[in-house]
Every structure is written in structure tokens, then in C-alpha cells.
Design a protein around this motif. Structure first.
Motif, PDB file in Angstrom:
ATOM      1  N   LEU A  82       0.940  -1.096  -0.086  1.00  0.00           N
ATOM      2  CA  LEU A  82       0.047   0.153   0.069  1.00  0.00           C
ATOM      3  C   LEU A  82       0.842   1.314   0.038  1.00  0.00           C
ATOM      4  O   LEU A  82       1.666   1.309   0.794  1.00  0.00           O
ATOM      5  CB  LEU A  82      -0.990   0.086   1.252  1.00  0.00           C
ATOM      6  N   ALA A  83       0.684   2.330  -1.095  1.00  0.00           N
ATOM      7  CA  ALA A  83       1.627   3.315  -0.875  1.00  0.00           C
ATOM      8  C   ALA A  83       0.498   4.585  -0.082  1.00  0.00           C
ATOM      9  O   ALA A  83      -0.549   4.619  -0.194  1.00  0.00           O
ATOM     10  CB  ALA A  83       1.231   3.824  -2.572  1.00  0.00           C
ATOM     11  N   TYR A  84       1.525   5.170   0.540  1.00  0.00           N
ATOM     12  CA  TYR A  84       1.081   6.066   1.618  1.00  0.00           C
ATOM     13  C   TYR A  84       1.935   7.305   1.691  1.00  0.00           C
ATOM     14  O   TYR A  84       3.081   7.494   1.513  1.00  0.00           O
ATOM     15  CB  TYR A  84       0.642   5.545   2.925  1.00  0.00           C
ATOM     16  N   HIS A  85       1.448   8.363   2.324  1.00  0.00           N
ATOM     17  CA  HIS A  85       1.974   9.508   2.744  1.00  0.00           C
ATOM     18  C   HIS A  85       1.570   9.857   4.198  1.00  0.00           C
ATOM     19  O   HIS A  85       0.459   9.989   4.376  1.00  0.00           O
ATOM     20  CB  HIS A  85       1.629  10.850   1.866  1.00  0.00           C
ATOM     21  N   ARG A  86       2.274   9.931   5.165  1.00  0.00           N
ATOM     22  CA  ARG A  86       2.162  10.189   6.325  1.00  0.00           C
ATOM     23  C   ARG A  86       2.799  11.290   7.129  1.00  0.00           C
ATOM     24  O   ARG A  86       3.865  11.631   6.700  1.00  0.00           O
ATOM     25  CB  ARG A  86       2.472   8.879   7.159  1.00  0.00           C
ATOM     26  N   THR A  87       1.988  12.204   7.643  1.00  0.00           N
ATOM     27  CA  THR A  87       2.561  13.316   8.249  1.00  0.00           C
ATOM     28  C   THR A  87       2.420  13.355   9.889  1.00  0.00           C
ATOM     29  O   THR A  87       1.289  13.190  10.309  1.00  0.00           O
ATOM     30  CB  THR A  87       1.882  14.449   7.653  1.00  0.00           C
ATOM     31  N   GLU A  88       3.529  13.438  10.506  1.00  0.00           N
ATOM     32  CA  GLU A  88       3.378  13.237  12.043  1.00  0.00           C
ATOM     33  C   GLU A  88       2.755  14.620  12.513  1.00  0.00           C
ATOM     34  O   GLU A  88       2.941  15.785  11.774  1.00  0.00           O
ATOM     35  CB  GLU A  88       4.779  12.976  12.795  1.00  0.00           C
ATOM     36  N   GLY A  89       2.257  14.779  13.594  1.00  0.00           N
ATOM     37  CA  GLY A  89       1.599  15.941  14.302  1.00  0.00           C
ATOM     38  C   GLY A  89       0.852  15.541  15.453  1.00  0.00           C
ATOM     39  O   GLY A  89       0.864  14.309  15.930  1.00  0.00           O
ATOM     40  N   ARG A  90       0.094  16.564  16.024  1.00  0.00           N
ATOM     41  CA  ARG A  90      -0.775  16.200  16.999  1.00  0.00           C
ATOM     42  C   ARG A  90      -2.152  15.381  16.635  1.00  0.00           C
ATOM     43  O   ARG A  90      -2.456  15.521  15.489  1.00  0.00           O
ATOM     44  CB  ARG A  90      -1.268  17.567  17.921  1.00  0.00           C
ATOM     45  N   GLY A  91      -2.712  14.703  17.576  1.00  0.00           N
ATOM     46  CA  GLY A  91      -3.867  13.962  17.245  1.00  0.00           C
ATOM     47  C   GLY A  91      -5.165  14.698  17.362  1.00  0.00           C
ATOM     48  O   GLY A  91      -4.922  15.796  17.863  1.00  0.00           O
ATOM     49  N   PRO A  92      -6.190  14.103  17.177  1.00  0.00           N
ATOM     50  CA  PRO A  92      -6.240  12.463  16.529  1.00  0.00           C
ATOM     51  C   PRO A  92      -5.639  12.643  15.077  1.00  0.00           C
ATOM     52  O   PRO A  92      -6.000  13.791  14.487  1.00  0.00           O
ATOM     53  CB  PRO A  92      -7.794  12.260  16.704  1.00  0.00           C
ATOM     54  N   TRP A  93      -5.156  11.325  14.832  1.00  0.00           N
ATOM     55  CA  TRP A  93      -4.964  11.403  13.228  1.00  0.00           C
ATOM     56  C   TRP A  93      -5.985  11.241  12.440  1.00  0.00           C
ATOM     57  O   TRP A  93      -7.286  10.842  12.600  1.00  0.00           O
ATOM     58  CB  TRP A  93      -4.360  10.005  12.923  1.00  0.00           C
ATOM     59  N   VAL A  94      -5.915  12.362  11.329  1.00  0.00           N
ATOM     60  CA  VAL A  94      -6.798  12.499  10.406  1.00  0.00           C
ATOM     61  C   VAL A  94      -6.352  11.471   9.141  1.00  0.00           C
ATOM     62  O   VAL A  94      -5.568  11.695   8.714  1.00  0.00           O
ATOM     63  CB  VAL A  94      -7.019  13.910   9.753  1.00  0.00           C
ATOM     64  N   VAL A  95      -7.592  10.579   8.903  1.00  0.00           N
ATOM     65  CA  VAL A  95      -7.037   9.403   8.108  1.00  0.00           C
ATOM     66  C   VAL A  95      -8.032   9.632   6.722  1.00  0.00           C
ATOM     67  O   VAL A  95      -9.303   9.425   6.896  1.00  0.00           O
ATOM     68  CB  VAL A  95      -7.368   8.295   8.752  1.00  0.00           C
ATOM     69  N   PHE A  96      -7.361  10.146   5.722  1.00  0.00           N
ATOM     70  CA  PHE A  96      -8.525  10.105   4.347  1.00  0.00           C
ATOM     71  C   PHE A  96      -8.537   8.905   3.535  1.00  0.00           C
ATOM     72  O   PHE A  96      -7.677   8.280   3.370  1.00  0.00           O
ATOM     73  CB  PHE A  96      -7.938  11.282   3.513  1.00  0.00           C
ATOM     74  N   LEU A  97      -9.953   8.664   3.425  1.00  0.00           N
ATOM     75  CA  LEU A  97     -10.359   7.389   2.724  1.00  0.00           C
ATOM     76  C   LEU A  97     -10.951   7.872   1.256  1.00  0.00           C
ATOM     77  O   LEU A  97     -11.951   8.359   1.521  1.00  0.00           O
ATOM     78  CB  LEU A  97     -11.139   6.405   3.528  1.00  0.00           C
ATOM     79  N   GLY A  98     -10.402   7.272   0.440  1.00  0.00           N
ATOM     80  CA  GLY A  98     -10.901   8.012  -0.787  1.00  0.00           C
ATOM     81  C   GLY A  98     -12.060   7.258  -1.510  1.00  0.00           C
ATOM     82  O   GLY A  98     -12.372   6.013  -0.981  1.00  0.00           O
ATOM     83  N   GLY A  99     -12.469   7.609  -2.588  1.00  0.00           N
ATOM     84  CA  GLY A  99     -13.698   6.790  -3.422  1.00  0.00           C
ATOM     85  C   GLY A  99     -13.147   5.586  -4.075  1.00  0.00           C
ATOM     86  O   GLY A  99     -11.878   5.457  -4.435  1.00  0.00           O
ATOM     87  N   LEU A 100     -13.935   4.984  -4.668  1.00  0.00           N
ATOM     88  CA  LEU A 100     -13.918   3.909  -5.666  1.00  0.00           C
ATOM     89  C   LEU A 100     -13.073   4.395  -6.956  1.00  0.00           C
ATOM     90  O   LEU A 100     -13.290   5.331  -7.822  1.00  0.00           O
ATOM     91  CB  LEU A 100     -15.138   3.306  -6.275  1.00  0.00           C
ATOM     92  N   LYS A 101     -11.806   3.741  -7.256  1.00  0.00           N
ATOM     93  CA  LYS A 101     -11.006   4.044  -8.453  1.00  0.00           C
ATOM     94  C   LYS A 101     -10.481   5.329  -8.368  1.00  0.00           C
ATOM     95  O   LYS A 101      -9.827   5.808  -9.119  1.00  0.00           O
ATOM     96  CB  LYS A 101     -11.749   4.042  -9.784  1.00  0.00           C
ATOM     97  N   SER A 102     -10.558   6.145  -7.131  1.00  0.00           N
ATOM     98  CA  SER A 102      -9.735   7.237  -7.142  1.00  0.00           C
ATOM     99  C   SER A 102      -8.621   7.090  -6.087  1.00  0.00           C
ATOM    100  O   SER A 102      -8.084   5.955  -5.891  1.00  0.00           O
ATOM    101  CB  SER A 102     -10.656   8.303  -6.317  1.00  0.00           C
ATOM    102  N   ASP A 103      -7.606   8.051  -6.101  1.00  0.00           N
ATOM    103  CA  ASP A 103      -6.263   7.928  -5.291  1.00  0.00           C
ATOM    104  C   ASP A 103      -6.023   8.915  -4.346  1.00  0.00           C
ATOM    105  O   ASP A 103      -6.692   9.992  -4.427  1.00  0.00           O
ATOM    106  CB  ASP A 103      -5.366   7.474  -6.445  1.00  0.00           C
ATOM    107  N   MET A 104      -4.842   8.768  -3.822  1.00  0.00           N
ATOM    108  CA  MET A 104      -4.416   9.828  -2.836  1.00  0.00           C
ATOM    109  C   MET A 104      -3.767  11.173  -3.413  1.00  0.00           C
ATOM    110  O   MET A 104      -3.643  11.803  -2.473  1.00  0.00           O
ATOM    111  CB  MET A 104      -3.483   9.146  -1.770  1.00  0.00           C
ATOM    112  N   GLN A 105      -3.890  11.336  -4.703  1.00  0.00           N
ATOM    113  CA  GLN A 105      -3.454  12.410  -5.387  1.00  0.00           C
ATOM    114  C   GLN A 105      -4.552  13.209  -5.652  1.00  0.00           C
ATOM    115  O   GLN A 105      -4.445  14.223  -6.390  1.00  0.00           O
ATOM    116  CB  GLN A 105      -2.839  12.188  -6.527  1.00  0.00           C
ATOM    117  N   GLY A 106      -5.683  12.865  -5.179  1.00  0.00           N
ATOM    118  CA  GLY A 106      -7.134  13.696  -5.394  1.00  0.00           C
ATOM    119  C   GLY A 106      -6.901  14.856  -4.944  1.00  0.00           C
ATOM    120  O   GLY A 106      -6.370  15.403  -3.736  1.00  0.00           O
TER     121      GLY A 106
END
Length: 250
Positions: A15-39
Motif C-alpha cells: 500500500l502506497a501512503y503519505h504520512r505526516t506526524e503531528g498532534r492527534g487525533p490522526w486525520v485519515v483520508f479514505l478515498g472513493g472507488l477508483k480514486s487515489d490519494m493524489q485527488g
């Protein structure tokens, strides 16, 4: 934007990912069908999180973007496994999932699987149970026969090349349904929905609101917003909803 990192899962996916450290809670983006994390939404939220010093994670499901596998090999359950593995391996403490379209369904599955980790939830044009209520319910007898005999059907998309919908996706989707049994969301929730969305109806958003139970749940309708929900005002509403949910969870 930089090169992605990769997480190897116990199912053998990368699984390809980009992770940014910081204060919580962790914001986790979940994309749509056939979309990707470059949206647009994923990249906007990453920049927004960095400016605020917030922890943020975006990733590609298997068969999407830069992750391993082919889209036609996957299904809702596989992508739920990907989501759970990414959250377990790449975040700690409370999380705040932000799910777009199919990612809204994934966010609900995640909340059902690990409610103790979820501080709050934001969805954008959430599409729970769409394999059954959208695809299967809308198939003609001929399409259902093709699905059975060929193993897949092709559906046109307003946003990209046709979707190839497999028999496995339909059958697995029935094991992931969230609107047929109790759905407890015991944390602050904001559902965002555009009235001009041609992929997910306002009726679907209302059905989700009425079905789920929780102490602090709101549906926000945005007049004339479409399924992308990606113009400046809509992006601002997403960020505002995340802030609201986090404050309400304290």
C-alpha cells in the motif's frame, strides 16, 4: 509532493501512503472507488493538516493509485482490510476518519471494527451499501446474466473510464453491508452531501442519518455541490467539519 512510502500487509499487498506526524487525533483520508490519494480533497487536507501541525494519513487501497494489484481483483472487503492495516500500522491513539464516497462506506466499516479508536467521523457523499443498492438493484436481467456468465459487467462513469464491476465485488459487498443491521456511531459525526450529486443521492444521505445511532450526528446539505465536493467552499466545509468533530470529542 514527494515519493510515497509503502506498507506491506499480511495479505501480501503493498500500500502506497503519505504520512505526516503531528498532534492527534490522526486525520485519515479514505478515498472513493477508483480514486487515489493524489485527488484534490486528499492533497488539500494534507496541506491543511501540515499548516495546523496535525497528524495526517492518506493512502491508496490495493488496485488503486500507486499500490499493488489490479482494481478488478479487489472488493469492498479487501479495501476494508487495507484500511484497517494502514490504520493499525501507521497511526496510534485516536483517529478521525474522513471518508469520500466509497471511502464513506470504508469509514463506517472502520468505525464498526474499531470504535475504541475513533474520536469522530466525517463523510463526504458517503456511499454505504452501493454495490447492493446501486449496482445490483440497478442491473437489468441481461446484466445480471452477464455477471453470472462472464464474471463482470462494465458500467459508464460520469467521471472516468467505465467501471468494471465483478461478480466478486457484488458478492463480497453483501458481507460488508452497514444499513441492514444496527450501526452505532458513539462519537461526533458530520455527513456532508451535495444536492447536485448524480452519483450519491440526498435520499442515501438521509437514509444513513436515520439508520445510524449516536449522540452527536448531523447531515449538512450543500446546494448545487456535485459528487466531487472539491471546489474552494466545499473544501473549506470539510476542514470546518473536522475541526467541529474534534472539538466536540474533547
Amino acid at each position: 509532493m514527494g515519493e510515497p512510502s509503502f506498507l506491506s500487509t499480511k495479505q501480501g499487498r503493498k500500500l502506497a501512503y503519505h504520512r505526516t506526524e503531528g498532534r492527534g487525533p490522526w486525520v485519515v483520508f479514505l478515498g472513493g472507488l477508483k480514486s487515489d490519494m493524489q485527488g484534490t480533497k486528499a492533497v488539500f487536507l494534507e496541506e491543511w493538516a501540515k499548516k495546523q501541525g496535525r497528524a495526517f494519513l492518506r493512502f491508496d487501497y490495493s488496485g488503486h493509485g500507486e499500490s499493488s494489484g489490479e482494481f478488478t481483483e479487489g472488493c469492498i472487503g479487501d479495501w476494508a482490510e487495507d484500511t484497517a492495516e494502514a490504520v493499525a500500522a501507521l497511526t496510534d491513539g485516536p483517529i478521525l476518519p474522513v471518508g469520500s464516497s466509497m471511502g464513506g462506506w470504508q469509514a463506517l466499516l472502520l468505525a464498526r471494527a474499531m470504535p475504541e479508536r475513533v474520536a469522530g467521523l466525517v463523510t463526504i457523499a458517503a456511499a454505504p451499501d452501493f454495490t447492493e443498492d446501486g449496482y445490483w438493484a440497478g442491473f437489468s436481467d441481461a446484466q445480471k446474466q452477464t455477471l453470472e456468465e462472464v464474471g463482470h459487467v462494465e458500467l459508464p462513469s460520469d467521471y472516468m473510464e467505465p467501471y468494471v464491476i465483478t461478480k466478486r465485488m457484488i458478492e463480497d459487498g453483501r458481507d460488508q453491508l452497514v444499513l441492514r443491521s444496527p450501526l452505532a456511531l458513539p462519537f461526533p459525526v458530520r455527513f456532508l452531501q451535495g444536492t447536485a450529486d448524480t452519483a450519491v443521492s440526498v435520499e442515501t444521505a438521509v437514509r444513513l442519518l436515520e439508520h445510524a445511532t449516536g449522540p452527536d450526528m448531523q447531515l449538512r446539505l450543500v446546494k448545487d455541490a456535485d459528487h466531487r465536493f472539491s471546489d474552494g467552499p466545499c473544501l473549506g466545509l470539510i476542514a470546518k467539519a473536522i475541526d467541529e468533530v474534534e472539538q466536540a470529542s474533547l
